[in-house]
Structure formats: structure tokens, C-alpha cells
Scaffold this motif. Sequence first.
Motif, mmCIF file in Angstrom:
data_model
loop_
_atom_site.group_PDB
_atom_site.id
_atom_site.type_symbol
_atom_site.label_atom_id
_atom_site.label_comp_id
_atom_site.label_asym_id
_atom_site.label_seq_id
_atom_site.Cartn_x
_atom_site.Cartn_y
_atom_site.Cartn_z
ATOM 1 N N ALA A 39 0.988 -1.269 -0.072
ATOM 2 C CA ALA A 39 -0.034 0.060 0.117
ATOM 3 C C ALA A 39 0.901 1.299 -0.124
ATOM 4 C CB ALA A 39 -0.792 0.094 1.095
ATOM 5 N N ALA A 40 2.117 1.203 0.459
ATOM 6 C CA ALA A 40 2.929 2.317 0.050
ATOM 7 C C ALA A 40 3.591 2.526 -1.205
ATOM 8 C CB ALA A 40 4.138 2.034 1.231
ATOM 9 N N ILE A 41 3.178 3.641 -1.650
ATOM 10 C CA ILE A 41 3.505 3.811 -3.074
ATOM 11 C C ILE A 41 4.953 3.673 -3.378
ATOM 12 C CG2 ILE A 41 3.576 5.516 -4.899
ATOM 13 C CD1 ILE A 41 1.254 7.098 -3.152
ATOM 14 N N PRO A 42 6.046 3.916 -2.882
ATOM 15 C CA PRO A 42 7.336 3.602 -3.043
ATOM 16 C C PRO A 42 7.711 2.270 -3.262
ATOM 17 C CG PRO A 42 7.348 5.284 -1.363
ATOM 18 C CD PRO A 42 6.010 4.765 -1.798
ATOM 19 N N ILE A 43 6.977 1.395 -2.444
ATOM 20 C CA ILE A 43 7.384 0.023 -2.264
ATOM 21 C C ILE A 43 6.456 -0.757 -3.487
ATOM 22 C CG2 ILE A 43 7.367 -2.002 -1.057
ATOM 23 C CD1 ILE A 43 7.914 -0.222 1.305
ATOM 24 N N ASP A 44 5.254 -0.313 -3.806
ATOM 25 C CA ASP A 44 4.360 -0.576 -4.634
ATOM 26 C C ASP A 44 5.211 -0.631 -6.043
ATOM 27 O OD1 ASP A 44 1.855 -2.148 -5.719
ATOM 28 O OD2 ASP A 44 1.797 -0.515 -6.834
ATOM 29 N N LEU A 45 5.633 0.569 -6.221
ATOM 30 C CA LEU A 45 6.315 0.850 -7.494
ATOM 31 C C LEU A 45 7.660 -0.046 -7.944
ATOM 32 C CD1 LEU A 45 6.602 4.723 -7.658
ATOM 33 C CD2 LEU A 45 4.948 3.225 -8.836
ATOM 34 N N LEU A 46 8.040 -0.634 -6.890
ATOM 35 C CA LEU A 46 9.057 -1.759 -6.998
ATOM 36 C C LEU A 46 8.750 -3.113 -7.272
ATOM 37 C CD1 LEU A 46 11.742 -0.822 -4.430
ATOM 38 C CD2 LEU A 46 12.063 -1.017 -6.909
ATOM 39 N N TYR A 47 7.476 -3.450 -6.338
ATOM 40 C CA TYR A 47 7.033 -4.778 -6.325
ATOM 41 C C TYR A 47 5.953 -4.897 -7.048
ATOM 42 C CZ TYR A 47 9.937 -5.645 -2.274
ATOM 43 O OH TYR A 47 11.213 -5.566 -1.433
ATOM 44 N N HIS A 48 5.131 -3.965 -7.828
ATOM 45 C CA HIS A 48 4.218 -4.183 -8.635
ATOM 46 C C HIS A 48 4.453 -5.084 -9.868
ATOM 47 C CE1 HIS A 48 0.616 -3.384 -10.459
ATOM 48 N NE2 HIS A 48 0.806 -3.220 -11.574
ATOM 49 N N ASP A 49 3.756 -6.110 -9.961
ATOM 50 C CA ASP A 49 3.560 -7.152 -10.950
ATOM 51 C C ASP A 49 4.899 -7.954 -11.050
ATOM 52 O OD1 ASP A 49 1.668 -7.826 -12.460
ATOM 53 O OD2 ASP A 49 1.594 -6.058 -13.693
ATOM 54 N N THR A 50 5.177 -8.214 -9.645
ATOM 55 C CA THR A 50 6.198 -9.184 -9.165
ATOM 56 C C THR A 50 5.598 -10.375 -8.708
ATOM 57 O OG1 THR A 50 7.074 -8.414 -7.269
ATOM 58 C CG2 THR A 50 8.178 -7.502 -9.187
ATOM 59 N N TYR A 51 6.480 -11.328 -8.060
ATOM 60 C CA TYR A 51 5.868 -12.403 -7.456
ATOM 61 C C TYR A 51 5.781 -12.039 -5.963
ATOM 62 C CZ TYR A 51 5.803 -16.093 -10.578
ATOM 63 O OH TYR A 51 5.407 -17.042 -11.673
ATOM 64 N N TYR A 52 6.173 -11.050 -5.615
ATOM 65 C CA TYR A 52 5.798 -10.651 -4.413
ATOM 66 C C TYR A 52 4.302 -10.131 -4.138
ATOM 67 C CZ TYR A 52 6.139 -7.647 0.079
ATOM 68 O OH TYR A 52 6.099 -7.003 1.302
ATOM 69 N N VAL A 53 3.744 -9.897 -5.141
ATOM 70 C CA VAL A 53 2.334 -9.500 -5.095
ATOM 71 C C VAL A 53 1.559 -11.077 -5.030
ATOM 72 C CG1 VAL A 53 0.214 -8.416 -6.179
ATOM 73 C CG2 VAL A 53 2.586 -7.292 -6.268
ATOM 74 N N VAL A 54 1.993 -11.944 -5.874
ATOM 75 C CA VAL A 54 1.436 -13.103 -5.772
ATOM 76 C C VAL A 54 1.551 -13.783 -4.605
ATOM 77 C CG1 VAL A 54 1.243 -15.479 -7.045
ATOM 78 C CG2 VAL A 54 1.996 -13.470 -8.193
ATOM 79 N N GLY A 55 2.758 -13.814 -3.933
ATOM 80 C CA GLY A 55 2.804 -14.269 -2.573
ATOM 81 C C GLY A 55 2.044 -13.572 -1.537
ATOM 82 N N HIS A 56 1.853 -12.370 -1.558
ATOM 83 C CA HIS A 56 1.124 -11.503 -0.736
ATOM 84 C C HIS A 56 -0.316 -12.017 -0.713
ATOM 85 C CE1 HIS A 56 -1.890 -8.602 0.624
ATOM 86 N NE2 HIS A 56 -1.957 -8.113 -0.459
ATOM 87 N N PHE A 57 -0.857 -12.006 -1.743
ATOM 88 C CA PHE A 57 -2.317 -12.222 -1.748
ATOM 89 C C PHE A 57 -2.453 -13.769 -1.771
ATOM 90 C CE2 PHE A 57 -2.063 -12.054 -6.583
ATOM 91 C CZ PHE A 57 -2.717 -13.243 -6.765
ATOM 92 N N HIS A 58 -1.414 -14.593 -1.839
ATOM 93 C CA HIS A 58 -1.915 -16.135 -1.617
ATOM 94 C C HIS A 58 -1.592 -16.345 0.009
ATOM 95 C CE1 HIS A 58 -1.636 -16.800 -5.649
ATOM 96 N NE2 HIS A 58 -2.305 -17.842 -5.588
ATOM 97 N N PHE A 59 -1.008 -15.706 0.719
ATOM 98 C CA PHE A 59 -0.948 -15.710 2.254
ATOM 99 C C PHE A 59 -2.448 -15.541 2.708
ATOM 100 C CE2 PHE A 59 3.652 -15.882 2.432
ATOM 101 C CZ PHE A 59 3.881 -16.851 3.328
ATOM 102 N N ILE A 60 -3.196 -14.622 1.910
ATOM 103 C CA ILE A 60 -4.567 -14.535 2.165
ATOM 104 C C ILE A 60 -5.471 -15.226 1.867
ATOM 105 C CG2 ILE A 60 -6.514 -12.724 2.100
ATOM 106 C CD1 ILE A 60 -4.065 -10.702 2.467
#
Lengths: 152, 560
Positions: free
Chosen positions: B402-423
Amino acid sequence: MEDYVGMAKMNRPSSAIAGGIAGTAILSLLMILLEVQTRSQVHIFDAIARFVGLPNNILIGFVLFVAAGVFAWPLLFIALEPYIPRGPDPAARGIVFAFVLWLAFVIAGRGSIGWPLIIVYAGLTLLAHLAYGFTLGAVYASLREENVADTA
Amino acid sequence: MRNGWPPTLAVPDGGYLLGGETETENEKPSGLFRWVTSVDHKDIGIMYIVFATATALWGGTDAMMIRTELLTPGAGPWDPVTYNALFTTHGLTMLLFFVTPAFTGIGNYFLPLLLGADDMAYPRINAIAFWILPPAYLLVRAGLITEIIAKALAVIGFSITSLFALQPPGTGWTMYTPLTTQMVNPQIDLMLLGLHLSGIATLLAAINFIVTIFTERSDDVSWSTLDIFSWTMLTTSGLILFAFPLLGSALIMLLLDRNFGTTFFTVDGGGPLLWQHLFWFFGHPEVYILVLPAFGLVSLILPKFSGRKLFGFKFIVYSTLAIGVLSFGVWAHHMFTTGIDPRIRASFMAVSVAIAIPSAVKTFNWMTTMWEGHIRLTAPMLFCIGGIGTFIIGGVTGVFLAAIPIDLLYHDTYYVVGHFHFIVVGIITFAAFAASYYWYPLLTGRMYDQLLAKVHAWLSIVGTVIAFGLMLINGALGLPRRYATYPEQFASLQQMMTIGAFLIFAGVIIWLYNMIQSYRIGPVVMDADVWNLKSIDQFTREWQWFEERLEERRRKIRGE
Ligand code: HEM
Ligand SMILES: [Cu+2]
């Protein structure tokens, strides 16, 4: 279950064959799904043809496969039943029985399938076979004659 | 008789009607016909659950194929086109055809019992809502079905090439334009229709829940004594009421763009960003539509095995409502990288970070509930505790995104896939499993195999941490998502992820076996207080109902 006791009972071979029909239906369905879902990478019909020893004739291979699933394996199953582990429930025994069948299938039908597809091939055909064995045993258990005496 | 098998008392308890039990239906046909015609909330609940299980297995197969593809850095065993189709159908299936129906089914079965209602407010609409779903799903997957027919015909020697025209859709579950408008595959139109249909089904079910909770409560269930699961289902249904019509309209616009030359989402028309706004205005509430019922189940089940009442009940309800409202105000956090005005971005960041507060309230209340409690590590409890743990990881990684600077780095990487699968796996699916074990005796009249259930729980927890934890790492290392190929240096991490995924899948197979086999030959439940809830004063309504049913059945067997 009232209708459980009242259900028509059959002798052991015919209930096994009924189980074989149900099991083969499920097995075939799962195999076709596997073939389609994996976008024809596994060539499951070729694997079946190789399994029954007719690598070049898919249609006859499939017919033999169904015949074995409906008649040969179920009759072998009831002959061996007392010796199969995990009884007395025939469905649990059916799973063990089908596992052995799967071993033969996965070795004979493997063909040229290589890593890493072999994992999908082995895993999904295993599940399909276990479903076959379970269904065979479960249907057989609910139809065969002894149950009348058991539950009444 | 052989070793106590089959069990002497082959009487299913609790879950089934004998007829004459609801006001809406008096006589029930038997066999298949009963299921097709039933308007009983319990039957419909069961059908939802069975449907959701089937779709979850199908979508799970997609996931296993994704992971198999990623075992090797190159493309293969499948080509990239198939890979795109895999993550598309995986995402759509899991979100709209697995989780949503699973919770609708649980709600259908249990809400009337928890509310002391005879049935849902509109039993027939209830049945219609369910029966819309299977055809909707078949439309989404139509290409595969026609292919099956074609394949089967080919074996007998007929080949009909037109049956191969429908290719699985490769749009991604977000169906971004202009890609989705431009792809020629006719299957995409069927998919859009199917999704639209499923939205109608979901909406009908939600309206039914809302009306039922408002009007069908028995006299002794007031708003202040409404149970936590009903509260979350009410909030969820409210979200559906506002979010799904929007998805429906957007889908129709997309369909028109594809087939009738309208310009809603073309570059010189409304623009591709319009799609993203409309989609995510639905899409973000949708993730809370999925997770709120899971929160409700955890809040309901956790106290039962902690020996204490849910801590801060009121605050859990308030936080649910707060999440419900806030969830409509954060959609553009999915669009930080699209170049929208930085001031607008900042306000979306603020609201997104704020939504973490009510979520945190819940986790702290759950932990406080367990504090100094008398904890019993049954399978449902293992899934609840594991779910809280993985939800914390999923939630904290979400705050980072949710923090813009971090999202700019992580957007559309596996980080996002990992995040939402933990949920989606870590708490949503876990809560569904917890409920399946907790209520299994009530649903089937039999007990499941407790050892197998615990093995399942541990496989799921370990598998989830391996598979999705490594996704977070891969993403942080910069691996983009949605590619069938990847650079060599990620290979070993990818293979470990796949092992984690296979562990989860193995657990699911054990669960399935346990459910079916225990239904056949599990020990018959004699005492309705399966979980010793009377001793902690938590023998809630649905279990009281179950006790009456068992008693009734006994009287019948004794011939009274
Ligand atoms: C063992 C279980 C699962 C595994 C191993 C798994 C794996 C994956 C992977 C690797 C992707 C990314 C594909 C890509 O971007 O290339 C993905 C995407 C996704 N998954 Fe899962 N998944 C699992 C279960 C679930 C469940 C239970 C849900 C929902 C309830 C879910 C929802 C999604 C969604 C929405 C996407 C995004 C699809 C897209 O990129 O368009 N997954 N999954
Ligand atoms: Cu969001």
C-alpha cells in the motif's frame, strides 16, 4: 438408511462388475480431463494403448482398457480381496489394489514423457487410478449380498 | 459380521430432512430428483459446497500445472499461450467459482440454524441462484468442454475441427484492456457471459442473505445477540450488493467493445484506464467479500477450542463494518504504476494503510481470545491458528504494497502473488477447511479421521509458508509474474516453491479422502456435544438443533 437394507443385492461377481463399470467410467472421465486439461501434452490415449500392448492402435487399445477395467480387474479384485491389506472395507482395499495397477500403468505407458511433465503424468494418473479403486470397492461393498445379513 | 464394518447403525443424522420440516416443502422426492428440485436451504448449502469442491480441484489442477511449468526456466511442458490460460482460469475459478460458492454454501446451511429461521427468506430464488452457477462455470471453461467432445470423437475416428475453435482464455483474471478487446479467441466472449451470469447468481444469493438476516430471525435473536458469522455474512452480502452490479456493467461494456464496435475502453474512447477503474472498484471489495466470511469463521471457531468467549465481540463486529465501508475507497492502490496524479495516489495510499487498522483489531482480538485459554489443538483449531499466522504475513506484506514507493518496485512481481496467496490460501481456504472439520459431524452424522485431518493441517501450513514465502522472496529479488519463462538464477527457488505447492495439494487429496471415506464408514455420532462445548457454555444454536435431530431420530428408531 432405510433403502440401504432394502436395496437389491447381487452376487459377488456381478456386484464387482457393477463396481468396475462405475470405476471405469470415473477413470476414463478423469483421463480425458487430464488429456484436455494438459493440452494434449501427455497423450494419454497413446499411454493407454502402450499399456495394453498395442502402441499403434488407440481405438482397440481403449476398448481393451475398458474391458479390463470392467471385467478383468474387478474379478481379480474379489479373488484377491481377503489378501489385500487395509480391509475389511473393500473401498480401502480397492485403493491398494488400484495402486498396484497404477504402477504397471505408469511404467508401461510412460513412453517418451520426460521431466518435468512426468510429475504431472504420474501424479494425475495416480489420482485417477485411486479414484477407480475406491469406486470399484465402494460400489461393490454396497451391492454385494453379504450386506443384507450384515445390516439387517 | 466383519470387524464392525459396515457399521450397524447406518443412519445418517442431522443433515437431512425426513419431510414435513419446513414450511415451504412438505414432501421430498428421493434420489437425484430430490437434489434437482430441492429448495431446502440445507440441500442447497450442500450442493454449493460440492460444487465449490469440484471447482477448487479443477482450479487446483491449474495451479499445479503452473508450478510444473515453472520447474524449469524455459518454456515447457506447456507453451506460453497455455501458461497464460492457466493463470487466467486458475484465478477466475478460485475467486469466483470456489471461494464465493463455498462460503455461500456454508452460509446457506448454517445461517438459518444460527438465526432460528425455518429457511432462507426466498427458498426458490435460493435454488435458482445455485443452479445458475454450473452453466456459468461451463461457459467460462467452454473451450475445454468442446475439446473433450472433439477428442472423444477423434478416438472413434471422427474429426470435427470447428470444435477446436474455442481456446482457453489468456486474458488474466483482471481482463485488462486493450488486450482483452483485441484478442480474437471467441471463447473470451463466452467467458464474459459466464462471468456475468455468475455475478447474477452471487447477487441473488446476497440479497437472500440480507433479507433473511433482517426478517427471519427468531424472537430471541436480536441484533445484539446475532452471532459473529452472520454479522460477517451480512457485511459481505452488503459489499456484493454494491460491487457486483458494477462488474456486470463493465463486463457488458467489454463485450460490446469486442463485438459491436463500441469504444468504452478504446484508446480514443473511454481509454484502457477506465476499465481498470471500473474493474478494481469491483475488484478490491471482492477480496473483502472473500475474506470477511473467513474472518467470521475464525472468530466463530477459535473460541470453541480456546475455552473462552470471543474477546471484544463488539469490536470485531465494528471492524468488520469498517472494513466493509473502507474497502470501496482503496481501489486505485492497484493502479499506482499507471501514472495517475501523485496527489490522488497519496490519498489512496492513506486509505489503504488505514484499512490495516480494523484488520489488526481482529488479529489482536483473536490472540487475546486464546490468551490464558484452555487450547485444544483439534484440526479446526490448527487451521484457525495457522490461518491467523499466515494472515499476519499476508496483511503486513499488504501494508508494504500500500506504500507507493514500495509498490512501484514490487508491482507485478511475485511479491504480489505471494502476498495475496498468504490471504487467499493462508486464511480464506484455511477457514473453509476449519469449518469443514468443525461442522463435519453435524453435516454427516459421522466423525472424520482426526489423525488424517491433522496431517492435512500441517501439510497445508508448511506448504503455504514454503510456496508463498518463497514467492515473496522471489518477488523482492525482482522476478516478474505472469511469464512462462524466467532467468536461470531463479530455478532453485522456483523448484522449492513447487514442492511447497505439491505439499498443499497432497493435503487437499487427504482431505477429500477423509471427507468421503468418513461419510461412508466414519464412527456414528451419538452425542451431539462432539466438541465438549456444553462444559464451556458454548453449545450454540446449530448444535442444539443437531441434538434435537439426533433425539428425534432415536425416537423414530425406537418406534415411538
Ligand atoms: C496450492 C494452492 C495454490 C498455488 C500453488 C497457486 C499458485 C499461483 C501462482 C504461481 C500464480 C501466479 C501465476 C502468474 O502470475 O504467472 C497464481 C495466481 C493467482 N491465484 Fe493462485 N495458487 C493457489 C491457490 C489459490 C487460491 C485458493 C486462490 C483463491 C482463492 C488463488 C487465486 C489466485 C489469483 C486470483 C491469481 C491471479 C491470477 C492472475 O495472475 O491473473 N490461488 N496462483
Ligand atoms: Cu485492493
